[in-house]
Enzyme design. Structure first.
Site, PDB file in Angstrom:
ATOM      1  CG  ASP A  12      -0.705   0.570   2.605  1.00 29.06           C
ATOM      2  OD1 ASP A  12       0.718   0.621   2.500  1.00 29.06           O
ATOM      3  OD2 ASP A  12      -1.166   0.620   3.397  1.00 29.06           O
ATOM      4  CG  ASP A  21      -3.930  -3.385   6.756  1.00 28.43           C
ATOM      5  OD1 ASP A  21      -4.686  -3.125   6.060  1.00 28.43           O
ATOM      6  OD2 ASP A  21      -3.266  -2.671   7.686  1.00 28.43           O
ATOM      7  CB  CYS A  59       6.743 -18.078  25.405  1.00 27.30           C
ATOM      8  SG  CYS A  59       5.988 -16.561  25.335  1.00 27.30           S
TER       9      CYS A  59
END
Ligand SMILES: [Zn+2]
Length: 409
Positions: free
Chosen positions: A92, A255, A368
């Protein structure tokens, strides 16, 4: 419903050592760094959104920009080698980078060339964001101020030129036309015109400040004119809810960058789990914290004292992780440092919750599992951005769960 992660050159340094807080000497920026899709073994988003505005200004060096244009997006962003499978790239203009200007500083030709050089899969037409949402303008009979109406007209004119030139040049990417508006009625009008131009994939812009209810009102109005084969994309969604309702109105993609940004921009919601959000534990670096530096320079806090308390937090958290310290003992150390770096607000209850639950030890994401408690520390870009990546991974699972999918681990 496909989630495109809107990138702002968000990479981390895989060589970063969290105990020593040091990097490998041989690190080459960007080439040695890693995108989220290079760190996770399971999918964290469906596609990648790249803004011309971000590539052209600030974050990219001239050499990096040239390299992107030369080798194309798949190779530059390394999306082709991701184990999750297909990962389309959408381009974009980054209309927010020029929202304050009267007209977009880019031409349709420049944007088409950019998308073609980058070999993107989807390309969004050149647009000009309308930041006002005022349905009452339609009811007054006078309509919106001229400057607002002009932005919609300009966006539609640019979309027409974009579509015609895209067809003439037989470009490979799928074009999306942008609808900008200030009300449900004006979005409906824009979508109708874009369909007449020939678009069958239409992006609704200017949604960032809208409440979910307002987005739904616009989608309801658009539904009155939407053809059955027209698909919708929501540009820059910040409120991450009601996706099942969006889907009913033909929204097939959106998005967002919110899961990433909340990790280090939000006051409270920094660490996602499937059930809730937690506040990350603030242990700022003494040298990198403007508020502390100011107090130190003013002679109100001694530098060594701040350093001692900062280091004590890291030691206490390490011992907490090893189950050598209790929640209360760890909290005491954290709050002693907080007195210095954030005297205005106590995070006592928020920290008690995250320490008691230790959510990182239950998370199955690769970050994690590797980082342990470090992922929950609000401290430096390497930790904060990785927590953002973790949030993307969790958000993707929340989204799939809401949409009733069973195919995500
Ligand atoms: Zn995780």
């Amino acid at each position: 419903m496909r989630f495109f992660f809107a990138d702002s050159f968000d990479v981390v340094d895989p060589s970063f050592d969290f105990e020593l807080e040091s990097r490998a000497r041989a690190r080459v920026r960007h080439r040695s760094d890693a995108y989220a899709h290079e760190l996770f073994t399971a999918r964290a988003y469906d596609g990648f959104l790249v803004s011309k505005g971000i590539v052209d200004t600030g974050r990219y060096s001239i050499a990096q920009r040239h390299r992107l244009l030369r080798i194309g997006g798949k190779e530059f962003f390394r999306t082709g080698s991701v184990g999750w499978g297909d990962m389309p790239i959408m381009g974009d203009c980054g209309a927010f980078t020029y929202v304050r200007e009267d007209t977009p500083p880019v031409t349709v030709d420049q944007v088409l060339q950019f998308y073609a050089d980058c070999d993107f899969d989807y390309g969004i037409s050149v647009d000009h964001v309308i930041l006002a949402y005022q349905p009452s303008w339609d009811e007054s009979g006078f309509g919106p101020p001229t400057a607002i109406r002009d932005r919609q007209e300009l966006t539609l004119t640019l979309a027409e030129e974009f579509f015609a030139k895209h067809q003439d040049a037989k470009l490979r990417f799928t074009p999306l036309g942008v609808a900008q508006g200030w009300s449900p009625h004006s979005y409906r009008r824009a979508v109708g015109i874009l369909q007449n131009i020939g678009y069958r994939y239409i992006a609704l812009g200017g949604m960032v400040p809208l409440k979910t209810r307002e987005i739904l009102e616009c989608l309801e109005a658009v539904a009155e004119v939407r053809k059955s084969d027209t698909q919708l994309h929501l540009l820059g969604v910040t409120r991450l809810e009601r996706f099942t309702d969006f889907a009913r109105y033909g929204v097939v993609s959106f998005d967002s960058t919110s899961p990433l940004r909340q990790a280090f921009k939000d006051a409270d919601d920094n660490y996602y789990t499937l059930e809730r959000n937690y506040t990350a534990i603030r242990v700022p670096q003494v040298e990198g914290n403007p508020r502390l530096q100011k107090e130190i320079l003013a002679g109100k806090i001694r530098q060594e004292r701040a350093r001692e308390r900062e280091q004590a937090c890291l030691v206490a958290l390490r011992r907490f992780e090893a189950k050598e310290l209790s929640v209360n003992e760890t909290l005491d150390v954290l709050l002693r440092y907080e007195e210095l770096h954030d005297a205005l607000r106590s995070h006592r209850e928020a920290y008690r919750e995250i320490l008691t639950d230790r959510p990182w030890s239950a998370c199955e994401c690769d970050i994690c599992k590797k980082l342990g408690f470090h992922v929950a520390l609000f401290r430096g870009a390497e930790r904060n951005r990785r927590r953002g990546f973790h949030n993307l991974w969790v958000f993707y699972r929340r989204l799939r769960r809401e949409l009733g999918a069973e195919d995500v681990r």
